[in-house]
Enzyme design. Sequence first.
Site, PDB file in Angstrom:
ATOM      1  N   TYR A   1     -23.123  -3.325  54.571  1.00  0.00           N
ATOM      2  CA  TYR A   1     -22.552  -2.015  54.254  1.00  0.00           C
ATOM      3  C   TYR A   1     -22.173  -2.010  52.785  1.00  0.00           C
ATOM      4  O   TYR A   1     -21.496  -2.925  52.305  1.00  0.00           O
ATOM      5  CB  TYR A   1     -21.310  -1.768  55.127  1.00  0.00           C
TER       6      TYR A   1
ATOM      7  N   ASP B   1     -22.941  -7.689  46.384  1.00  0.00           N
ATOM      8  CA  ASP B   1     -21.860  -6.770  46.710  1.00  0.00           C
ATOM      9  C   ASP B   1     -20.681  -7.618  47.188  1.00  0.00           C
ATOM     10  O   ASP B   1     -20.652  -8.099  48.323  1.00  0.00           O
ATOM     11  CB  ASP B   1     -22.311  -5.793  47.805  1.00  0.00           C
TER      12      ASP B   1
ATOM     13  N   LYS C   1     -11.396  -3.630  46.645  1.00  0.00           N
ATOM     14  CA  LYS C   1     -10.326  -4.220  47.460  1.00  0.00           C
ATOM     15  C   LYS C   1      -9.385  -5.120  46.648  1.00  0.00           C
ATOM     16  O   LYS C   1      -8.507  -4.620  45.976  1.00  0.00           O
ATOM     17  CB  LYS C   1     -10.923  -4.939  48.665  1.00  0.00           C
TER      18      LYS C   1
HETATM   19  N1  HOZ Z   1     -15.098   0.278  54.878  1.00  0.00           N
HETATM   20  C1  HOZ Z   1     -14.034  -0.260  55.655  1.00  0.00           C
HETATM   21  C2  HOZ Z   1     -14.545  -1.134  56.735  1.00  0.00           C
HETATM   22  N2  HOZ Z   1     -15.441  -2.140  56.336  1.00  0.00           N
HETATM   23  C3  HOZ Z   1     -13.184   0.803  56.275  1.00  0.00           C
HETATM   24  C4  HOZ Z   1     -12.136   1.269  55.376  1.00  0.00           C
HETATM   25  C5  HOZ Z   1     -11.076   2.149  56.039  1.00  0.00           C
HETATM   26  O1  HOZ Z   1     -11.343   2.795  57.017  1.00  0.00           O
HETATM   27  O2  HOZ Z   1      -9.975   2.172  55.530  1.00  0.00           O
END
Ligand code: HOZ
Length: 431
Positions: A144, A239, A267
């Site tokens: 992802y 990534d 993050k």
């Molecule tokens: N992209 C996040 C999970 N891999 C989710 C982020 C969220 O919902 O805060």
Amino acid sequence: MNWDKSEKWYDRAQGLIPGGVNSPVRAFGAVGRHPFFVEKAQGAWLYDVDGNRYLDYVCSWGPGILGHAHPRVVEAVQRVCAEGLTFGAPTAKEVELAELIHACVPDVEMVRLVSSGTEAVMSAVRVARGFTGREKIIKFAGNYHGHSDGLLVKAGSGLMTQSVPDSAGVPAGYAASTLTAVYNDEESVRVLMEENHGQVAAIVVEPVAANMGVVPPKKGFLEFLRRITKEQGVILIFDEVITGFRLALGGASQYTGVHADLYTFGKIVGGGMPLAAYGGRRDIMSCVAPLGSVYQAGTLSGNPVAVAAGIETLKILMEDPGIYERIDRRAQTLAEAFRNVGLTVNRAGSLLSAFFTPGFGKREGWVENYEDACQCDRKAFAAYFNRMLERGIYVAPSQFEAMFVSDAHAEELIERTCEAIREALFGILGN
Ligand code: HOZ
């Protein structure tokens, strides 16, 4: 436990916010319940509006490597807030953060700060296209890379939870230039590279996949990607939105010994604030405007409040390298607890996933790609999630997300979690 107030907020939210949430996995759809609404968090603990307390292994999906509201980070943010929230002009602190990123990941010779991981990967791909003059990219099923159009193809995370790997609304033309290979499968990459010889701008990969559950690269896989991209003048993009500053201070390149051309971070680099970054080889990054002709911009890029949180977080990590040893060891203890009850566990440093592979509880399975992850028993996962929650332990509400261990997860909290794992899985696993 009672969730009355959360239920009320959820009702109100659904009237105005699609699904009641601002990001799909938060809706708890995959675990058959409604979300709780958070009031505050401190250290390893999350508190909801009903006064329930949870030991948090989601850690805001990765940023919280130090635990919630680390006093030094909070203080840095408060100090900077008093001086202004956004200027849309350069600040000395942005340079300081760029220098810290370079010190941690020396491959990042130049870096651009942006506001989200999605933006970082989208921009890195654009730079790779601008640099090579080619259009196609290769990604891996179950990886992802945020929600930009061209990357929502066979994507992991929330798309996997909903069993819709591709998003509606993405023009076919965009998706057509995204080729999908099988993670950990060299042959699938070789075939795509041959069929599209001279047309591939970049291979973008999660060096340790963490959005189909945690799936580490098989021995030699990243080395193979490095080799084939070099041979064919293709840009290798790691990534590292999840793995950056988490697997090690130097991220995946330090952890695996394999070096990419471009890196994306999110993050942890923002210390809990909306900040992300992309960077890498100087010759490639020199394509970015105003130096070069690849355009990318943002009013809140390098926002001073977010930058302050990022700087303080990286400084703490640099000052105390023992953090990595501690979170690694604690994640290992958790992994053993899951294995002892018969679950399949993948772990890389402080990232881990327990998989309900077919036959779970009876034999050890192995998850090395998207297809394997899809075999997992989601109902059993949902039962496990709910039992953990009732015991005051919050793990990601999906089989396809990672469990994050922070430095605030002290040994006794890990022990408490191991006990909860044994209790929660009793019955589900037929033991
Ligand atoms: N992209 C996040 C999970 N891999 C989710 C982020 C969220 O919902 O805060």
